[in-house]
Design a protein around this motif. Structure first.
Motif, mmCIF file in Angstrom:
data_model
loop_
_atom_site.group_PDB
_atom_site.id
_atom_site.type_symbol
_atom_site.label_atom_id
_atom_site.label_comp_id
_atom_site.label_asym_id
_atom_site.label_seq_id
_atom_site.Cartn_x
_atom_site.Cartn_y
_atom_site.Cartn_z
ATOM 1 N N ALA A 11 -13.447 3.493 9.818
ATOM 2 C CA ALA A 11 -13.008 4.394 8.750
ATOM 3 C C ALA A 11 -11.870 3.779 7.947
ATOM 4 C CB ALA A 11 -12.573 5.733 9.345
ATOM 5 N N PHE A 12 -10.948 3.119 8.640
ATOM 6 C CA PHE A 12 -9.844 2.447 7.955
ATOM 7 C C PHE A 12 -10.358 1.335 7.048
ATOM 8 C CE2 PHE A 12 -5.989 3.436 10.916
ATOM 9 C CZ PHE A 12 -5.800 4.624 10.241
ATOM 10 N N CYS A 13 -11.375 0.600 7.534
ATOM 11 C CA CYS A 13 -11.920 -0.503 6.733
ATOM 12 C C CYS A 13 -12.533 0.013 5.436
ATOM 13 C CB CYS A 13 -12.976 -1.268 7.536
ATOM 14 S SG CYS A 13 -12.292 -2.291 8.868
ATOM 15 N N VAL A 14 -13.132 1.195 5.501
ATOM 16 C CA VAL A 14 -13.719 1.790 4.306
ATOM 17 C C VAL A 14 -12.636 2.268 3.352
ATOM 18 C CG1 VAL A 14 -15.098 3.705 3.423
ATOM 19 C CG2 VAL A 14 -15.857 2.454 5.441
ATOM 20 N N ALA A 15 -11.584 2.861 3.945
ATOM 21 C CA ALA A 15 -10.533 3.470 3.113
ATOM 22 C C ALA A 15 -9.489 2.487 2.637
ATOM 23 C CB ALA A 15 -9.838 4.590 3.903
ATOM 24 N N ALA A 16 -9.310 1.363 3.362
ATOM 25 C CA ALA A 16 -8.223 0.445 3.057
ATOM 26 C C ALA A 16 -8.471 -0.283 1.751
ATOM 27 C CB ALA A 16 -8.061 -0.574 4.187
ATOM 28 N N PRO A 17 -7.422 -0.466 0.948
ATOM 29 C CA PRO A 17 -7.548 -1.261 -0.272
ATOM 30 C C PRO A 17 -7.663 -2.736 0.069
ATOM 31 C CG PRO A 17 -5.263 -0.670 0.086
ATOM 32 C CD PRO A 17 -6.063 0.054 1.151
ATOM 33 N N ALA A 18 -7.984 -3.540 -0.900
ATOM 34 C CA ALA A 18 -8.023 -4.982 -0.688
ATOM 35 C C ALA A 18 -6.641 -5.477 -0.296
ATOM 36 C CB ALA A 18 -8.483 -5.688 -1.963
ATOM 37 N N LEU A 19 -6.601 -6.446 0.596
ATOM 38 C CA LEU A 19 -5.321 -6.960 1.063
ATOM 39 C C LEU A 19 -4.512 -7.542 -0.087
ATOM 40 C CD1 LEU A 19 -6.281 -8.727 4.403
ATOM 41 C CD2 LEU A 19 -5.139 -6.536 4.114
ATOM 42 N N ALA A 20 -3.275 -7.179 -0.159
ATOM 43 C CA ALA A 20 -2.392 -7.681 -1.212
ATOM 44 C C ALA A 20 -1.682 -8.938 -0.714
ATOM 45 C CB ALA A 20 -1.375 -6.612 -1.591
ATOM 46 N N GLU A 21 -1.295 -9.805 -1.644
ATOM 47 C CA GLU A 21 -0.579 -11.016 -1.274
ATOM 48 C C GLU A 21 0.869 -10.720 -0.917
ATOM 49 O OE1 GLU A 21 -1.799 -14.027 -0.874
ATOM 50 O OE2 GLU A 21 -3.812 -13.323 -1.359
ATOM 51 N N THR A 22 1.447 -9.738 -1.584
ATOM 52 C CA THR A 22 2.848 -9.415 -1.361
ATOM 53 C C THR A 22 3.010 -8.653 -0.050
ATOM 54 O OG1 THR A 22 3.233 -9.267 -3.731
ATOM 55 C CG2 THR A 22 4.873 -8.261 -2.289
ATOM 56 N N PRO A 23 3.860 -9.124 0.871
ATOM 57 C CA PRO A 23 4.022 -8.417 2.142
ATOM 58 C C PRO A 23 4.692 -7.068 1.957
ATOM 59 C CG PRO A 23 5.639 -10.180 1.949
ATOM 60 C CD PRO A 23 4.692 -10.340 0.800
ATOM 61 N N ALA A 24 4.290 -6.113 2.786
ATOM 62 C CA ALA A 24 4.879 -4.782 2.737
ATOM 63 C C ALA A 24 5.931 -4.599 3.815
ATOM 64 C CB ALA A 24 3.790 -3.717 2.906
ATOM 65 N N ALA A 25 5.725 -5.258 4.963
ATOM 66 C CA ALA A 25 6.617 -5.037 6.105
ATOM 67 C C ALA A 25 6.726 -6.313 6.926
ATOM 68 C CB ALA A 25 6.086 -3.891 6.969
ATOM 69 N N ILE A 26 7.751 -6.340 7.765
ATOM 70 C CA ILE A 26 7.957 -7.445 8.690
ATOM 71 C C ILE A 26 7.919 -6.903 10.112
ATOM 72 C CG2 ILE A 26 10.497 -7.260 8.625
ATOM 73 C CD1 ILE A 26 10.532 -10.359 8.822
ATOM 74 N N VAL A 27 7.354 -7.678 11.022
ATOM 75 C CA VAL A 27 7.209 -7.267 12.415
ATOM 76 C C VAL A 27 8.505 -7.575 13.161
ATOM 77 C CG1 VAL A 27 5.906 -7.562 14.541
ATOM 78 C CG2 VAL A 27 4.723 -7.681 12.331
ATOM 79 N N GLU A 28 9.201 -6.531 13.584
ATOM 80 C CA GLU A 28 10.486 -6.713 14.274
ATOM 81 C C GLU A 28 10.326 -6.884 15.781
ATOM 82 O OE1 GLU A 28 14.002 -4.630 13.692
ATOM 83 O OE2 GLU A 28 13.741 -4.270 11.557
ATOM 84 N N ASP A 29 9.254 -6.325 16.328
ATOM 85 C CA ASP A 29 9.085 -6.392 17.783
ATOM 86 C C ASP A 29 7.625 -6.151 18.128
ATOM 87 O OD1 ASP A 29 10.179 -6.587 20.496
ATOM 88 O OD2 ASP A 29 9.672 -4.466 20.673
ATOM 89 N N VAL A 30 7.147 -6.828 19.170
ATOM 90 C CA VAL A 30 5.796 -6.629 19.691
ATOM 91 C C VAL A 30 5.877 -6.540 21.203
ATOM 92 C CG1 VAL A 30 3.463 -7.569 19.889
ATOM 93 C CG2 VAL A 30 4.758 -7.933 17.790
ATOM 94 N N GLN A 31 5.291 -5.502 21.764
ATOM 95 C CA GLN A 31 5.245 -5.328 23.211
ATOM 96 C C GLN A 31 3.800 -5.096 23.635
ATOM 97 O OE1 GLN A 31 7.916 -5.627 25.243
ATOM 98 N NE2 GLN A 31 9.316 -5.947 23.511
ATOM 99 N N GLY A 32 3.348 -5.822 24.663
ATOM 100 C CA GLY A 32 1.988 -5.628 25.166
ATOM 101 C C GLY A 32 0.960 -6.372 24.335
ATOM 102 N N LYS A 33 -0.287 -5.949 24.462
ATOM 103 C CA LYS A 33 -1.419 -6.626 23.827
ATOM 104 C C LYS A 33 -1.613 -6.136 22.391
ATOM 105 C CE LYS A 33 -6.378 -7.507 24.343
ATOM 106 N NZ LYS A 33 -6.246 -8.941 24.062
ATOM 107 N N VAL A 34 -1.316 -7.023 21.442
ATOM 108 C CA VAL A 34 -1.520 -6.737 20.025
ATOM 109 C C VAL A 34 -2.138 -7.997 19.412
ATOM 110 C CG1 VAL A 34 -0.501 -5.983 17.850
ATOM 111 C CG2 VAL A 34 0.531 -5.256 20.021
#
Length: 222
Positions: A11-34
């Motif tokens: 559903a997200f793939c259908v609704a999501a816009p085309a990927l933009a080149e400009t980043p929106a966010a930065i990943v500050e932390d990752v825990q577990g399997k991502v």
């Protein structure tokens, strides 16, 4: 659960816009399997992130200054915040300045003298507010192999010169003053010098040495 997650992703793939080149966010932390996401990655609007069981991720949005901690589920990255299904999200607004987190093309491409002059005044010649960092220990995005010089412009302070070697860079593109045990002065105005380029910025007068969200101390020079 896997089929439900698959349906949400579809559903997200259908609704999501085309990927933009400009980043929106930065990943500050990752825990577990991502899968496909690592600490200090930039993510663009339309990016879909699947979090495994007990996994979590912290995203800081560059435009809205929203900081999100998301646990499990499926995440659709937006322009200013995420859409989360089958998981939990905690949001907080943190002090940040989008002018520091994302320097404009004009600032990045002007000559040294012109850049400093235009950033010190607005179109009418009045004093302009410099891009502001809300932590005394900047996180600087710059090209590995170059030399970063930080000069105080409103008072006397030793010049800081940092060879940006691979062994001191995070992911080959970030230099963390906090990790290096270096800091600037609250309320101070500075020039960041990288080759022939100059970037003027200031440190907020209330900035402290306590841990600060990345987006509040991010200075993107490349």
């Amino acid at each position: 659960m896997k089929s439900l997650i698959g349906a949400v992703v579809g559903a997200f793939c259908v609704a999501a816009p085309a990927l933009a080149e400009t980043p929106a966010a930065i990943v500050e932390d990752v825990q577990g399997k991502v899968d496909g996401i690592a600490f200090m990655d930039y993510v663009a609007p339309g990016k879909i992130i699947k979090l495994g069981p007990k996994a979590s991720i912290t995203l800081s949005y560059l435009k809205s200054c929203q900081r999100e901690t998301i646990s499990e589920g499926v995440v659709l990255v937006g322009a200013e915040q995420s859409t989360v299904q089958l998981g939990e999200v905690k949001r907080e607004k943190v002090p940040c300045d989008t002018n520091a987190a994302k320097l404009s093309e004009r600032e990045a491409n002007q000559s040294a003298a012109t850049t400093f002059r235009t950033m010190r005044s607005d179109a009418k010649g009045a004093p302009a507010k410099l891009p502001t960092l809300y932590g005394v220990a900047p996180l600087v995005q710059a090209k590995s192999g170059s030399t970063l010089v930080i000069e105080r412009t409103d008072g006397k302070e030793p010049t800081i010169s940092i060879p940006l070697r691979n062994d001191v860079m995070i992911g080959g593109k970030f230099y963390d003053f906090a990790k290096a045990g270096k800091s600037l002065t609250p309320g101070g105005s500075y020039l960041a010098i990288l080759g022939a380029k100059r970037y003027a910025f200031q440190v907020d007068a209330s900035a402290t040495s306590s841990p600060t969200p990345i987006v509040g101390r991010l200075l993107r020079l490349e």
